[in-house]
Each structure stands twice: as structure tokens, then as C-alpha cells.
Design an enzyme around this catalytic site. Structure first.
Site, mmCIF file in Angstrom:
data_model
loop_
_atom_site.group_PDB
_atom_site.id
_atom_site.type_symbol
_atom_site.label_atom_id
_atom_site.label_comp_id
_atom_site.label_asym_id
_atom_site.label_seq_id
_atom_site.Cartn_x
_atom_site.Cartn_y
_atom_site.Cartn_z
ATOM 1 C CB SER A 254 -53.546 -21.056 108.140
ATOM 2 O OG SER A 254 -52.414 -21.075 107.285
ATOM 3 C CG HIS B 132 -55.519 -23.635 92.494
ATOM 4 N ND1 HIS B 132 -55.104 -22.372 92.170
ATOM 5 C CD2 HIS B 132 -54.933 -23.932 93.674
ATOM 6 C CE1 HIS B 132 -54.276 -21.923 93.105
ATOM 7 N NE2 HIS B 132 -54.168 -22.862 94.034
ATOM 8 C CB CYS C 295 -53.223 -23.232 113.628
ATOM 9 S SG CYS C 295 -53.383 -21.450 113.482
#
Length: 126
Positions: free
Chosen positions: A71, A76, A91
């Protein structure tokens, strides 16, 4: 109505982490942040597909994403607040909590707020 079988690999953990008390210069350095996140992916047992980081210039922060076979990891940063927001979804057998812990260590975060959400419909047997 059609029944849909959920692949076991679709189950995973989504971790949101707010990290504070980080040096502002570090939160402006896209190259170092990319290295830290790519290393954290390896520590977590994930496979990196690509990465893209952008510094907004001057005293501003960085946004970045590491795409994983499992994934993603995103960051930020707000150097003026000594703050970084992480979003890690993995996952399979990858371990997102280990990625968060490694990133927090590498950033020398003084504050941490970590939340985990299990994703998917049927967890794999452990």
C-alpha cells in the site's frame, strides 16, 4: 445479489501518526525524509515500488509518498510547528507499527499520537 470473496491480502492495518517536537530543518529536507520513510518500509517488511517527495520551498514543509506493494506511507510536514503527519497503510505480513516507530526514532520526535484502524472484512489467521 452477487457474493464477493475478499482476498486475504486485502486485510491490513491503517496507522495515522502525529509526531511533534521535531527539528524544523529536518522537516524541510525532502531527501532525508525520503531516506527515512524508505528505510522504515524495509524495517516493516514492505517492498518499495516508488517514492515522490516535494519541498514547498523556503521555510515551508514537505509532502511525500512511498508507494508500496503492500500500500503506502505518506508524510506531510509543518516545520513552523515542528510537526509531521504520517499515514501508513500496509496489508499482508508488513508491520506498519514498526514503520511508525522507526520514523519517530529517526525524526527524534518528542511527541507521538498514534491511532490504528484495521481494514478489510476478514483478517487472516495469525
Amino acid at each position: 445479489m452477487t457474493s464477493v470473496t475478499t482476498p486475504r491480502e486485502a486485510y491490513g492495518s491503517h496507522v495515522l501518526a502525529d509526531l511533534g517536537g521535531i527539528g524544523a530543518d529536518l522537516l524541510r529536507d525532502a531527501v532525508v525524509l525520503e531516506t527515512i520513510l524508505v528505510n522504515a518500509a524495509a524495517v516493516a517488511g514492505a517492498r518499495v515500488l516508488s517514492a515522490h517527495f516535494h519541498h514547498f520551498g523556503g521555510e515551508h514543509g514537505v509532502t511525500g509518498v512511498v508507494l508500496l506493494a503492500e500500500s503506502h506511507i505518506t508524510i506531510h510536514t509543518w516545520p513552523e510547528h515542528r510537526f509531521a503527519a504520517l499515514d501508513i497503510f500496509m496489508c499482508g505480513k508488513a508491520r506498519p507499527e514498526e514503520a511508525v516507530a522507526q520514523i519517530a526514532r529517526d525524526l527524534q520526535a518528542e511527541l507521538q499520537n498514534v491511532r490504528t484502524c484495521e481494514r478489510g472484512f476478514a483478517p487472516p489467521p495469525r
